[in-house]
Design an enzyme around this catalytic site. Structure first.
Site, PDB file in Angstrom:
ATOM      1  N   LYS A  39       0.830  -1.205   0.000  1.00 35.09           N
ATOM      2  CA  LYS A  39       0.000   0.000   0.000  1.00 35.09           C
ATOM      3  C   LYS A  39       0.863   1.253   0.000  1.00 35.09           C
ATOM      4  O   LYS A  39       2.077   1.171   0.261  1.00 35.09           O
ATOM      5  CB  LYS A  39      -0.891  -0.030   1.240  1.00 35.09           C
ATOM      6  CG  LYS A  39      -0.088  -0.061   2.511  1.00 35.09           C
ATOM      7  CD  LYS A  39      -0.842  -0.761   3.614  1.00 35.09           C
ATOM      8  CE  LYS A  39      -0.102  -0.505   4.909  1.00 35.09           C
ATOM      9  NZ  LYS A  39      -0.323  -1.488   5.922  1.00 35.09           N
ATOM     10  N   ARG A 134      -9.962  -0.877  14.760  1.00 37.69           N
ATOM     11  CA  ARG A 134      -9.968  -0.064  13.538  1.00 37.69           C
ATOM     12  C   ARG A 134     -11.066  -0.614  12.625  1.00 37.69           C
ATOM     13  O   ARG A 134     -12.125  -0.037  12.522  1.00 37.69           O
ATOM     14  CB  ARG A 134      -8.584  -0.149  12.877  1.00 37.69           C
ATOM     15  CG  ARG A 134      -8.444   0.725  11.653  1.00 37.69           C
ATOM     16  CD  ARG A 134      -6.998   0.828  11.185  1.00 37.69           C
ATOM     17  NE  ARG A 134      -6.442  -0.450  10.721  1.00 37.69           N
ATOM     18  CZ  ARG A 134      -5.187  -0.589  10.275  1.00 37.69           C
ATOM     19  NH1 ARG A 134      -4.375   0.464  10.226  1.00 37.69           N
ATOM     20  NH2 ARG A 134      -4.741  -1.764   9.870  1.00 37.69           N
ATOM     21  N   TYR A 250      14.444  31.620   3.876  1.00 36.20           N
ATOM     22  CA  TYR A 250      13.304  32.367   4.421  1.00 36.20           C
ATOM     23  C   TYR A 250      13.452  32.590   5.921  1.00 36.20           C
ATOM     24  O   TYR A 250      13.732  31.658   6.674  1.00 36.20           O
ATOM     25  CB  TYR A 250      12.006  31.588   4.202  1.00 36.20           C
ATOM     26  CG  TYR A 250      11.557  31.516   2.766  1.00 36.20           C
ATOM     27  CD1 TYR A 250      11.339  32.671   2.022  1.00 36.20           C
ATOM     28  CD2 TYR A 250      11.316  30.284   2.169  1.00 36.20           C
ATOM     29  CE1 TYR A 250      10.904  32.595   0.702  1.00 36.20           C
ATOM     30  CE2 TYR A 250      10.870  30.194   0.862  1.00 36.20           C
ATOM     31  CZ  TYR A 250      10.673  31.356   0.130  1.00 36.20           C
ATOM     32  OH  TYR A 250      10.234  31.274  -1.165  1.00 36.20           O
ATOM     33  N   MET A 298      10.009  25.081  -0.677  1.00 37.97           N
ATOM     34  CA  MET A 298       9.158  24.113  -1.358  1.00 37.97           C
ATOM     35  C   MET A 298       9.952  23.218  -2.320  1.00 37.97           C
ATOM     36  O   MET A 298       9.690  22.026  -2.435  1.00 37.97           O
ATOM     37  CB  MET A 298       8.049  24.848  -2.118  1.00 37.97           C
ATOM     38  CG  MET A 298       6.953  23.924  -2.610  1.00 37.97           C
ATOM     39  SD  MET A 298       5.698  24.792  -3.555  1.00 37.97           S
ATOM     40  CE  MET A 298       4.880  25.746  -2.277  1.00 37.97           C
TER      41      MET A 298
HETATM   42  C1  PLP Z   1       0.471  -2.229   6.470  1.00 36.39           C
HETATM   43  C2  PLP Z   1      -0.037  -3.481   7.017  1.00 36.39           C
HETATM   44  C3  PLP Z   1       0.841  -4.533   7.306  1.00 36.39           C
HETATM   45  C4  PLP Z   1       2.345  -4.411   7.191  1.00 36.39           C
HETATM   46  O1  PLP Z   1       2.864  -3.795   8.323  1.00 36.39           O
HETATM   47  P1  PLP Z   1       4.448  -3.711   8.590  1.00 36.39           P
HETATM   48  O2  PLP Z   1       4.557  -3.191   9.953  1.00 36.39           O
HETATM   49  O3  PLP Z   1       4.997  -2.772   7.557  1.00 36.39           O
HETATM   50  O4  PLP Z   1       4.989  -5.077   8.414  1.00 36.39           O
HETATM   51  C5  PLP Z   1       0.275  -5.732   7.721  1.00 36.39           C
HETATM   52  N1  PLP Z   1      -1.058  -5.860   7.865  1.00 36.39           N
HETATM   53  C6  PLP Z   1      -1.921  -4.860   7.627  1.00 36.39           C
HETATM   54  C7  PLP Z   1      -3.381  -5.061   7.831  1.00 36.39           C
HETATM   55  C8  PLP Z   1      -1.437  -3.633   7.207  1.00 36.39           C
HETATM   56  O5  PLP Z   1      -2.292  -2.625   6.992  1.00 36.39           O
END
Ligand code: PLP
Length: 356
Positions: A39, A134, A250, A298
């Site tokens: 992700k 969550r 700046y 920036m």
């Molecule tokens: C991002 C994520 C992981 C990976 O986590 P790491 O700490 O980077 O290994 C595993 N499970 C879920 C549900 C995640 O969202």
């Protein structure tokens, strides 16, 4: 896959090292399936390239947060199973199915709208909340939801999973125990489900179930002998000599203590290089550490190189190794009062990724 870099700053991703890390994690997890969450643009490393490389290196599953990331991977030609970890919306169901994405079911409401729209079979994982609070169904209602999924027929429940809220402490122990207790229920034992809970920290503290989801460690941050495959680089774009007592950038938050050489580096908070590093961070040039002088703008910032001979075009390393010096990701994260994850994902598309 070397591409020429026209942009003044870029991210180098060492795919050889990435593969080595996969091998090291693979060795550690034994027979468990290896799901790599990619992700947020694969933690900044580039979604498509990392997805393809992971597939080629024998990773079994990819994890994404959202539908769109899954579609991008499919469009990039990735064939292995992809699990959408985030909660889904009703209007995404058609595309999830069209792109053969597995997804999480975390409530009866979600199960029902999927069932309404799904023709054929949907491969899903039941998500259980064991303490993260969550997403995920409560352990106490997981059995009921599993029964409901079976009754609805459209579901092919292939997995059941949870997620740790903490890292290797008494609470994660408690989560692991409550997950395992749930898994002892007959309904979850009758059919072979892929059971998974561990992220990077989890695989260091708990024995594997059927699958693991270690991401950060696969990118080279953690134990097992892994090493980062991410280097943030730029090139000196300008050079000037500044007299003693002059303000730099700046607000003039940096004032020269003596006559000195100031060089400009063409990357800034507009690329994701945090402004919090103003007057605090360091960079590497010609194998030596130099302090950032003044506020980060920036698109660029300045560095005080003292009396050293530094030239326009010299390579600058902002995160990673140069000769025998290194700027660690953790150093940057600490200066920004955040975690390494956030630093990695914030670099945006202005920075091309170059794969070695
Ligand atoms: C991002 C994520 C992981 C990976 O986590 P790491 O700490 O980077 O290994 C595993 N499970 C879920 C549900 C995640 O969202």
């Amino acid at each position: 896959m070397k591409s020429r870099v026209a942009h003044p700053s870029w991210i180098e991703v060492d795919l050889g090292q990435f593969r080595k890390n996969i091998g090291l994690v693979r060795e550690h997890i034994g027979k468990a399936l290896y799901c790599l969450p990619v992700k947020a643009n694969a933690y900044g490393h580039g979604l498509k390239e990392i997805g393809r490389e992971a597939e080629a290196a024998g990773v079994d599953y990819l994890g994404v947060a959202h539908l769109q990331e899954g579609i991008e991977l499919r469009d990039a030609g990735v064939k292995i199973p992809i699990l959408v970890l985030g909660a889904i919306h009703e209007d995404q169901v058609d595309e999830l199915i069209e792109h053969r994405l597995e997804f999480s079911i975390s409530s009866k409401m979600k199960a029902d709208f999927v069932a309404r729209r799904c023709q054929g079979k949907c491969r899903v994982h039941l998500e259980v909340d064991t303490g993260m609070h969550r997403t995920g169904v409560r352990s106490s209602t997981a059995i009921e939801l599993m029964r409901h999924l079976r009754d609805l027929k459209v579901f092919d429940v292939v997995g059941i999973y949870s997620h740790f809220a903490t890292s290797g402490d008494a609470f994660s122990q408690k989560q692991m125990e409550s997950f395992q207790t749930l898994l002892e229920e007959p309904i979850f034992k009758e059919q072979q489900l892929i059971r998974h809970i561990a992220n990077s920290s989890g695989i260091m503290h708990f024995r594997e179930l059927d699958m693991v989801r270690p991401s950060l460690i696969t990118f080279g941050y953690g134990q097992l002998g892994v090493a980062p495959c991410f280097t943030l680089k730029s090139k000196v774009s300008y050079f000037k000599v500044v007299e003693k007592g002059e303000g730099i950038s700046y607000g003039h938050t940096y004032v020269t203590k003596k006559k000195t050489r100031i060089v400009t580096v063409p990357i800034g908070y507009g690329d994701g290089y945090r402004r919090a590093l103003s007057n605090r961070g360091h960079v590497l040039i010609r194998g030596k550490r130099y302090p950032i002088a003044g506020t980060i703008c920036m698109d660029q910032f300045m560095v005080d190189v003292g009396d050293d001979a530094i030239f326009v075009g010299d390579e600058v390393v902002l995160i990673g190794k140069q000769v025998s010096e290194e700027i660690l990701l953790t150093e940057i994260a600490e200066l920004c009062q955040t975690i390494p994850y956030e630093i990695l994902c914030q670099f945006n598309s202005r920075l091309p990724r170059v794969y070695l």
